[in-house]
Design a protein around this motif. Structure first.
Motif, PDB file in Angstrom:
ATOM      1  N   ARG A  18       0.829  -1.201   0.000  1.00 55.87           N
ATOM      2  CA  ARG A  18       0.000   0.000   0.000  1.00 55.87           C
ATOM      3  C   ARG A  18       0.868   1.257   0.000  1.00 55.87           C
ATOM      4  N   ARG A  19       1.973   1.220   0.732  1.00 54.84           N
ATOM      5  CA  ARG A  19       2.871   2.385   0.771  1.00 54.84           C
ATOM      6  C   ARG A  19       3.447   2.694  -0.604  1.00 54.84           C
ATOM      7  N   LEU A  20       3.825   1.640  -1.325  1.00 52.60           N
ATOM      8  CA  LEU A  20       4.375   1.860  -2.657  1.00 52.60           C
ATOM      9  C   LEU A  20       3.323   2.447  -3.588  1.00 52.60           C
ATOM     10  N   ARG A  21       2.106   1.938  -3.515  1.00 52.50           N
ATOM     11  CA  ARG A  21       1.035   2.467  -4.361  1.00 52.50           C
ATOM     12  C   ARG A  21       0.855   3.972  -4.124  1.00 52.50           C
ATOM     13  N   MET A  22       0.839   4.363  -2.847  1.00 57.03           N
ATOM     14  CA  MET A  22       0.629   5.763  -2.504  1.00 57.03           C
ATOM     15  C   MET A  22       1.765   6.643  -3.030  1.00 57.03           C
ATOM     16  N   LYS A  23       2.998   6.168  -2.893  1.00 59.08           N
ATOM     17  CA  LYS A  23       4.138   6.973  -3.315  1.00 59.08           C
ATOM     18  C   LYS A  23       4.249   7.041  -4.834  1.00 59.08           C
ATOM     19  N   LEU A  24       3.902   5.964  -5.507  1.00 62.29           N
ATOM     20  CA  LEU A  24       3.887   5.999  -6.970  1.00 62.29           C
ATOM     21  C   LEU A  24       2.843   6.986  -7.468  1.00 62.29           C
ATOM     22  N   ARG A  25       1.675   6.976  -6.810  1.00 64.10           N
ATOM     23  CA  ARG A  25       0.602   7.896  -7.190  1.00 64.10           C
ATOM     24  C   ARG A  25       1.029   9.348  -6.944  1.00 64.10           C
ATOM     25  N   ALA A  26       1.734   9.564  -5.828  1.00 68.60           N
ATOM     26  CA  ALA A  26       2.178  10.925  -5.488  1.00 68.60           C
ATOM     27  C   ALA A  26       3.193  11.451  -6.496  1.00 68.60           C
ATOM     28  N   GLN A  27       3.997  10.547  -7.063  1.00 67.96           N
ATOM     29  CA  GLN A  27       5.009  10.960  -8.033  1.00 67.96           C
ATOM     30  C   GLN A  27       4.504  10.888  -9.470  1.00 67.96           C
ATOM     31  N   GLY A  28       3.239  10.536  -9.634  1.00 67.27           N
ATOM     32  CA  GLY A  28       2.662  10.481 -10.972  1.00 67.27           C
ATOM     33  C   GLY A  28       3.155   9.331 -11.812  1.00 67.27           C
ATOM     34  N   ILE A  29       3.573   8.245 -11.172  1.00 67.38           N
ATOM     35  CA  ILE A  29       4.071   7.066 -11.890  1.00 67.38           C
ATOM     36  C   ILE A  29       2.954   6.033 -11.973  1.00 67.38           C
ATOM     37  N   THR A  30       2.661   5.598 -13.169  1.00 63.54           N
ATOM     38  CA  THR A  30       1.628   4.579 -13.378  1.00 63.54           C
ATOM     39  C   THR A  30       2.277   3.319 -13.937  1.00 63.54           C
ATOM     40  N   PRO A  31       2.359   2.243 -13.168  1.00 60.71           N
ATOM     41  CA  PRO A  31       2.960   0.989 -13.670  1.00 60.71           C
ATOM     42  C   PRO A  31       2.188   0.457 -14.872  1.00 60.71           C
ATOM     43  N   SER A  32       2.915  -0.080 -15.829  1.00 57.59           N
ATOM     44  CA  SER A  32       2.276  -0.612 -17.034  1.00 57.59           C
ATOM     45  C   SER A  32       1.635  -1.974 -16.794  1.00 57.59           C
ATOM     46  N   HIS A  33       2.146  -2.729 -15.812  1.00 59.20           N
ATOM     47  CA  HIS A  33       1.582  -4.024 -15.466  1.00 59.20           C
ATOM     48  C   HIS A  33       1.598  -4.193 -13.944  1.00 59.20           C
ATOM     49  N   ALA A  34       0.619  -4.918 -13.438  1.00 58.95           N
ATOM     50  CA  ALA A  34       0.570  -5.255 -12.008  1.00 58.95           C
ATOM     51  C   ALA A  34       0.257  -6.733 -11.892  1.00 58.95           C
ATOM     52  N   PHE A  35       1.189  -7.501 -11.365  1.00 55.44           N
ATOM     53  CA  PHE A  35       1.033  -8.947 -11.228  1.00 55.44           C
ATOM     54  C   PHE A  35       0.561  -9.265  -9.802  1.00 55.44           C
ATOM     55  N   GLU A  36      -0.734  -9.234  -9.610  1.00 58.59           N
ATOM     56  CA  GLU A  36      -1.324  -9.454  -8.289  1.00 58.59           C
ATOM     57  C   GLU A  36      -1.616 -10.934  -8.074  1.00 58.59           C
ATOM     58  N   GLU A  37      -1.096 -11.476  -6.990  1.00 58.32           N
ATOM     59  CA  GLU A  37      -1.382 -12.872  -6.650  1.00 58.32           C
ATOM     60  C   GLU A  37      -1.252 -13.055  -5.139  1.00 58.32           C
ATOM     61  N   ARG A  38      -2.284 -12.675  -4.424  1.00 52.87           N
ATOM     62  CA  ARG A  38      -2.273 -12.845  -2.980  1.00 52.87           C
ATOM     63  C   ARG A  38      -3.708 -12.790  -2.457  1.00 52.87           C
ATOM     64  N   SER A  39      -3.914 -13.379  -1.298  1.00 55.15           N
ATOM     65  CA  SER A  39      -5.229 -13.421  -0.681  1.00 55.15           C
ATOM     66  C   SER A  39      -5.418 -12.202   0.217  1.00 55.15           C
ATOM     67  N   GLU A  40      -6.641 -12.017   0.678  1.00 54.21           N
ATOM     68  CA  GLU A  40      -6.940 -10.958   1.634  1.00 54.21           C
ATOM     69  C   GLU A  40      -6.165 -11.213   2.925  1.00 54.21           C
ATOM     70  N   PRO A  41      -5.356 -10.249   3.409  1.00 52.31           N
ATOM     71  CA  PRO A  41      -4.531 -10.476   4.606  1.00 52.31           C
ATOM     72  C   PRO A  41      -5.332 -10.932   5.824  1.00 52.31           C
ATOM     73  N   LEU A  42      -6.521 -10.344   6.037  1.00 56.89           N
ATOM     74  CA  LEU A  42      -7.319 -10.726   7.200  1.00 56.89           C
ATOM     75  C   LEU A  42      -7.745 -12.181   7.113  1.00 56.89           C
ATOM     76  N   ARG A  43      -8.127 -12.609   5.926  1.00 57.61           N
ATOM     77  CA  ARG A  43      -8.523 -14.004   5.746  1.00 57.61           C
ATOM     78  C   ARG A  43      -7.344 -14.941   5.999  1.00 57.61           C
ATOM     79  N   SER A  44      -6.179 -14.548   5.513  1.00 57.46           N
ATOM     80  CA  SER A  44      -4.981 -15.367   5.746  1.00 57.46           C
ATOM     81  C   SER A  44      -4.633 -15.430   7.224  1.00 57.46           C
TER      82      SER A  44
END
Length: 484
Positions: free
Chosen positions: A173-199
């Motif tokens: 989440r911290r990286l997402r916020m800082k990328l957004r603040a610097q105006g950087i938009t990643p071209s790809h996002a490889f998401e593979e994880r479960s909800e932390p609370l469920r885990s």
């Protein structure tokens, strides 16, 4: 005449080198933390040398850990979506580099295993290749703005900002916020994880709390049903649930590499990389604090048994579980300890017959768990790598130990229900004999299913989900009520 390139060659010439981070990116866990957990389990005395290694710097610290732990790279929790993408890019001729702050020897073993990387750029024992230092290394190698980078957390931010193209894998989440603040938009996002609370809930193993219902047995069997006693028993139940869940997480953390080799246990939150070890340690500290803080409202004897339980389970996780037969004796003792703790919380002493019955029946259940592990491995043809101290050739002897203990429990129970204390408590005590055939049937069925390779490795979880077991359990409860 200008050279005409084929379509794959033209694409390769156009694409810039792809640089991939390891920890948290290609692998969903942190290999340094994983290695430290394995070190704690296999070489605990080396932990005393860690402070001195830290003073030498991060790179030297990582090198020391890698020297003493050979992490199993074949079973690391890789980000499958990212790995599939890398394999596709590699097949099309793209240059891919593993660029990580992990020690070079570990990174090279990962690269050799996956076979998609052209080269490894990693920490070398002197220089820690992270953040600004990693960015400088990549610019020296590929020139400014001459590479594509894939990262996952804030240490990767300078590299992501300096890359020609940025991609992320399971970004924090911290990286997402800082990328957004610097105006950087990643071209790809490889998401593979479960909800932390469920885990986290899965890591607590709430289904195992059923074992702690044994705490309620001493006052219930003594027909001591006052509000004060039942409240004390419920508080004791809560204390054991908190403490047990904390020790389960410690056990899973210490077993993280062994679990990854198991077809079922590899899906556990820590082994699969779905839950960070740091989250587990924080949750463990909170659970133990809640458990022992609540215990202060109960008799001191209960706190003593709770402390014995905690010490025994930690010793079991660290050492005793690897000693054949000692492990099952300890497990059966932990069940009996719950009865002693319940009696202490409610100021209700337990019968020596009940204690004897508990020892034998829970010894049988502990042995059948080990037997099921061995039998399932034998039937699937897998190699034995669980570090329990058993061999596949031990199966028949283990079966003999377990079945003998099961029927010894039946004999002790028969003597228990014939005792003067039970006769005084139940108006129709002879009806309790109807429990014996159900007990024989259930124990025999458990062992029969285990021999067929059809038993889940945990008999408690099996009993809670098996319809026949639930019916027999309901029948036993009905018989007890009729006997009263």
């Amino acid at each position: 005449m200008p050279q005409i390139l084929s379509q794959p060659e033209a694409r390769t010439a156009e694409l810039k080198p792809l640089c991939v981070d390891l920890d948290g990116t290609l692998v969903k866990s942190d290999t340094l933390i994983d290695s430290l957990l394995v070190l704690t389990r296999t070489h605990p005395f080396l932990l005393l040398r860690l402070p001195g290694q830290v003073l030498r710097g991060k790179a030297a610290f990582k090198a020391f850990v890698t020297e003493n732990v050979s992490l199993d790279v074949a079973h690391l929790p890789y980000n499958r979506k990212l790995l599939k993408f890398l394999q596709k890019e590699n097949s099309q001729g793209r240059e891919i580099y593993l660029t990580t702050g992990a020690d070079a020897r570990l990174a090279q073993r990962v690269a050799d295993h996956l076979g998609v990387f052209r080269e490894v750029l990693a920490s070398d024992g002197t220089h820690n290749l992270t953040g600004i230092r990693k960015l400088a290394s990549l610019r020296d190698r590929f020139g400014s703005d001459g590479f594509v980078y894939i990262g996952n957390d804030t240490p990767d931010l300078p590299v992501l900002a300096g890359a020609a193209e940025s991609m992320v894998a399971n970004p924090s989440r911290r990286l997402r916020m800082k990328l957004r603040a610097q105006g950087i938009t990643p071209s790809h996002a490889f998401e593979e994880r479960s909800e932390p609370l469920r885990s986290l809930i899965r890591a607590l193993r709430p289904h195992q709390w059923a074992k702690n219902l044994l705490i309620l047995l001493p006052p219930l069997l003594a027909h001591n049903h006052s509000i004060r006693v039942l409240t004390a028993a419920l508080l004791a139940f809560f204390c054991f649930c908190c403490t047990a869940s904390g020790t389960y997480m410690v056990n899973d953390l210490l077993d993280i590499e062994t679990d990854r080799r198991n077809p079922k246990k590899r899906l556990r939150p820590f082994a699969s990389g779905e839950l960070a070890p740091s989250s587990g340690l924080i949750a463990t500290a909170l659970l133990l604090t809640m458990g022992f803080a609540t215990a202060q409202f109960l008799p001191a004897a209960f706190s003593f048994w709770l402390l014995v339980y905690l010490g025994s389970t930690l010793l079991y996780s660290l050492y005793l579980k690897s000693i054949a037969l000692v492990d099952v004796v300890v497990l059966s003792g932990l069940y009996t300890l719950r009865l002693l703790a319940g009696g202490a919380a409610a100021n209700t002493p337990i019968s020596h017959w009940l204690a004897g019955f508990a020892i034998f029946v829970f010894l049988s259940l502990a042995i059948v768990k080990r037997f099921a592990e061995l039998e399932n491995l034998r039937l699937t043809g897998m190699q034995l790598k669980n570090g329990r101290g058993y061999l596949l050739t031990d199966i028949e002897q283990i079966r003999a130990f377990g079945t003998a203990s099961a029927f010894a429990a039946v004999v002790v129970f028969a003597n228990y229900i014939s005792g003067p204390d039970v006769i005084a408590l139940y108006h129709h005590s002879p009806r309790l004999w109807l429990i014996v055939p159900f007990m024989v049937l259930w124990l025999s069925r458990v062992w029969l299913l285990a021999s067929r390779g059809e038993l889940d490795e945990d008999p408690v979880a099996f009993a809670l989900t098996d319809p026949a077991s639930l019916v027999m359990g309901g029948a036993v409860v009905a018989i007890v009520l009729l006997a009263m």
